[in-house]
Design a protein around this motif. Structure first.
Motif, PDB file in Angstrom:
ATOM      1  N   TYR A   1      10.038   3.647  72.149  1.00 22.93           N
ATOM      2  CA  TYR A   1       9.230   2.444  71.913  1.00 22.93           C
ATOM      3  C   TYR A   1      10.121   1.211  71.784  1.00 22.93           C
ATOM      4  CZ  TYR A   1       6.519  -1.012  69.332  1.00 22.93           C
ATOM      5  OH  TYR A   1       5.935  -2.178  68.915  1.00 22.93           O
ATOM      6  N   VAL A   2      11.194   1.315  71.003  1.00 21.50           N
ATOM      7  CA  VAL A   2      12.084   0.163  70.785  1.00 21.50           C
ATOM      8  C   VAL A   2      12.732  -0.272  72.090  1.00 21.50           C
ATOM      9  CG1 VAL A   2      14.185  -0.616  69.637  1.00 21.50           C
ATOM     10  CG2 VAL A   2      12.510   0.737  68.375  1.00 21.50           C
ATOM     11  N   ILE A   3      13.189   0.694  72.879  1.00 21.63           N
ATOM     12  CA  ILE A   3      13.832   0.370  74.153  1.00 21.63           C
ATOM     13  C   ILE A   3      12.838  -0.285  75.105  1.00 21.63           C
ATOM     14  CG2 ILE A   3      14.908   1.369  76.211  1.00 21.63           C
ATOM     15  CD1 ILE A   3      16.198   3.452  74.329  1.00 21.63           C
ATOM     16  N   ALA A   4      11.622   0.248  75.150  1.00 23.44           N
ATOM     17  CA  ALA A   4      10.594  -0.338  76.012  1.00 23.44           C
ATOM     18  C   ALA A   4      10.260  -1.762  75.581  1.00 23.44           C
ATOM     19  CB  ALA A   4       9.337   0.526  75.998  1.00 23.44           C
TER      20      ALA A   4
ATOM     21  N   ILE B   1       0.213   7.723  71.729  1.00 23.30           N
ATOM     22  CA  ILE B   1       0.762   9.056  71.494  1.00 23.30           C
ATOM     23  C   ILE B   1       1.246   9.202  70.055  1.00 23.30           C
ATOM     24  CG2 ILE B   1       2.638  10.621  72.113  1.00 23.30           C
ATOM     25  CD1 ILE B   1       2.436   9.528  74.962  1.00 23.30           C
ATOM     26  N   VAL B   2       1.948   8.190  69.557  1.00 24.81           N
ATOM     27  CA  VAL B   2       2.425   8.231  68.170  1.00 24.81           C
ATOM     28  C   VAL B   2       1.247   8.279  67.212  1.00 24.81           C
ATOM     29  CG1 VAL B   2       3.639   6.943  66.383  1.00 24.81           C
ATOM     30  CG2 VAL B   2       4.618   7.096  68.673  1.00 24.81           C
TER      31      VAL B   2
ATOM     32  N   ILE C   1      -1.819   9.444  67.713  1.00 25.42           N
ATOM     33  CA  ILE C   1      -2.451  10.766  67.755  1.00 25.42           C
ATOM     34  C   ILE C   1      -1.633  11.782  66.965  1.00 25.42           C
ATOM     35  CG2 ILE C   1      -3.027  12.707  69.266  1.00 25.42           C
ATOM     36  CD1 ILE C   1      -3.772  10.639  71.417  1.00 25.42           C
ATOM     37  N   ASN C   2      -0.323  11.741  67.148  1.00 25.62           N
ATOM     38  CA  ASN C   2       0.532  12.697  66.444  1.00 25.62           C
ATOM     39  C   ASN C   2       0.572  12.448  64.942  1.00 25.62           C
ATOM     40  OD1 ASN C   2       2.261  14.669  68.276  1.00 25.62           O
ATOM     41  ND2 ASN C   2       1.926  12.796  69.439  1.00 25.62           N
ATOM     42  N   LEU C   3       0.460  11.198  64.522  1.00 24.38           N
ATOM     43  CA  LEU C   3       0.403  10.913  63.089  1.00 24.38           C
ATOM     44  C   LEU C   3      -0.903  11.409  62.486  1.00 24.38           C
ATOM     45  CD1 LEU C   3       1.999   7.344  62.855  1.00 24.38           C
ATOM     46  CD2 LEU C   3       2.955   9.506  62.023  1.00 24.38           C
ATOM     47  N   VAL C   4      -1.992  11.264  63.226  1.00 22.16           N
ATOM     48  CA  VAL C   4      -3.277  11.793  62.752  1.00 22.16           C
ATOM     49  C   VAL C   4      -3.182  13.305  62.569  1.00 22.16           C
ATOM     50  CG1 VAL C   4      -5.687  12.202  63.364  1.00 22.16           C
ATOM     51  CG2 VAL C   4      -4.684   9.940  63.698  1.00 22.16           C
ATOM     52  N   ILE C   5      -2.587  13.988  63.559  1.00 15.22           N
ATOM     53  CA  ILE C   5      -2.401  15.434  63.454  1.00 15.22           C
ATOM     54  C   ILE C   5      -1.515  15.773  62.265  1.00 15.22           C
ATOM     55  CG2 ILE C   5      -1.399  17.458  64.594  1.00 15.22           C
ATOM     56  CD1 ILE C   5      -2.180  16.177  67.274  1.00 15.22           C
ATOM     57  N   THR C   6      -0.454  14.986  62.078  1.00 14.20           N
ATOM     58  CA  THR C   6       0.489  15.222  60.985  1.00 14.20           C
ATOM     59  C   THR C   6      -0.197  15.199  59.628  1.00 14.20           C
ATOM     60  OG1 THR C   6       2.376  14.344  62.216  1.00 14.20           O
ATOM     61  CG2 THR C   6       2.535  14.309  59.815  1.00 14.20           C
TER      62      THR C   6
END
Length: 252
Positions: free
Chosen positions: A169-172, A185-186, A188-193
């Motif tokens: 993300y930072v590079i983009a 994507i981040v 969704i994965n945090l929700v799953i976490t």
């Protein structure tokens, strides 16, 4: 980022090199330290995946063979708070990233490592990429140890994978590329976490935060100043280990 035969090119740097007529335009590179290398692309990613698979077999194929995460190999190398605090086994901050709890766990992490790892390795180069993996893994596992103390028990490469999300993300953003997809994507994965109780949420958060820091080092310190980059990344790693040592002193 613009796809190239090896890695990605920063449009501004590639254009400037072409106008100068120097050799920079002829040498495939990413602008962040990635260079065309002889041999197989993504070699470090392949090695990391291979190590995780070998470790999974040494764990006794948990979740696939009917066994859990209680065999000797898992006990010796997982992120286990009492062993860190009582025996100063800080190597667990690294080795836990190569262990997994079940077949779905390792399949998901290896798939994410394959997709993100190949791209980041080409963008950053092998050495920077390997450092990113190690520091993000240590960052996630350290935060888990800091907050859970004696109750810490965790395995999985997801600490490093979350760091990969953040660094990408930072590079983009540095290249002013569209970051909406990676943010989704981040998210969704945090929700799953935070939905599944057995997931080490602090390990994921720690990997994400450290990935932002290391990603910023690689994105905003030019690769020609490699020593400064190395000092910054080494400083982050040193601070993490120091924090773990301090936490041990409070527990013992």
């Amino acid at each position: 980022m613009r796809p190239a035969p090896v890695g990605f090119h920063c449009p501004e740097e590639a254009g400037a090199a072409a106008r100068r007529g120097d050799g920079a335009a002829r040498r495939p590179g990413s602008g962040f330290g990635g260079r065309a290398v002889m041999g197989r692309p993504g070699l470090v990613t392949q090695v990391l995946i291979g190590l995780c698979v070998v470790a999974y077999f040494l764990q006794g194929l948990p979740g696939l063979s009917g066994s859990g995460t209680d065999n000797t190999f898992t006990q010796d190398y997982s992120l286990y708070g009492p062993s860190i605090a009582s025996n100063n086994e800080y190597y667990r901050l690294v080795t836990a990233a190569f262990l997994h709890a079940n077949i779905l766990h390792i399949l998901f992490n290896m798939y994410a490592l394959y997709l993100l790892g190949y791209q980041l390795e080409q963008i950053l180069g092998r050495t920077r990429y390997l450092a990113l993996f190690v520091v993000c893994a240590v960052g996630g596992n350290t935060l888990s140890y800091l907050l859970n103390g004696f109750n810490t028990f965790s395995v999985g490469a997801s600490t490093a994978v979350f760091g990969f999300f953040a660094a990408y993300y930072v590079i983009a953003r540095r290249l002013r590329a569209d970051t909406s997809a990676i943010l989704v994507i981040v998210g969704i994965n945090l929700v799953i976490t935070f939905t599944i109780s057995r997931i080490d949420k602090w390990g994921h958060i720690g990997g994400l935060v450290v990935g932002l820091l290391v990603g910023a080092v690689y994105a905003y310190i030019p690769p020609r100043r490699g020593r400064l980059q190395a000092a910054a990344v080494g400083g982050i790693l040193g601070a993490l280990f120091l924090a773990a040592v301090v936490r041990t002193s409070t527990l013992t």
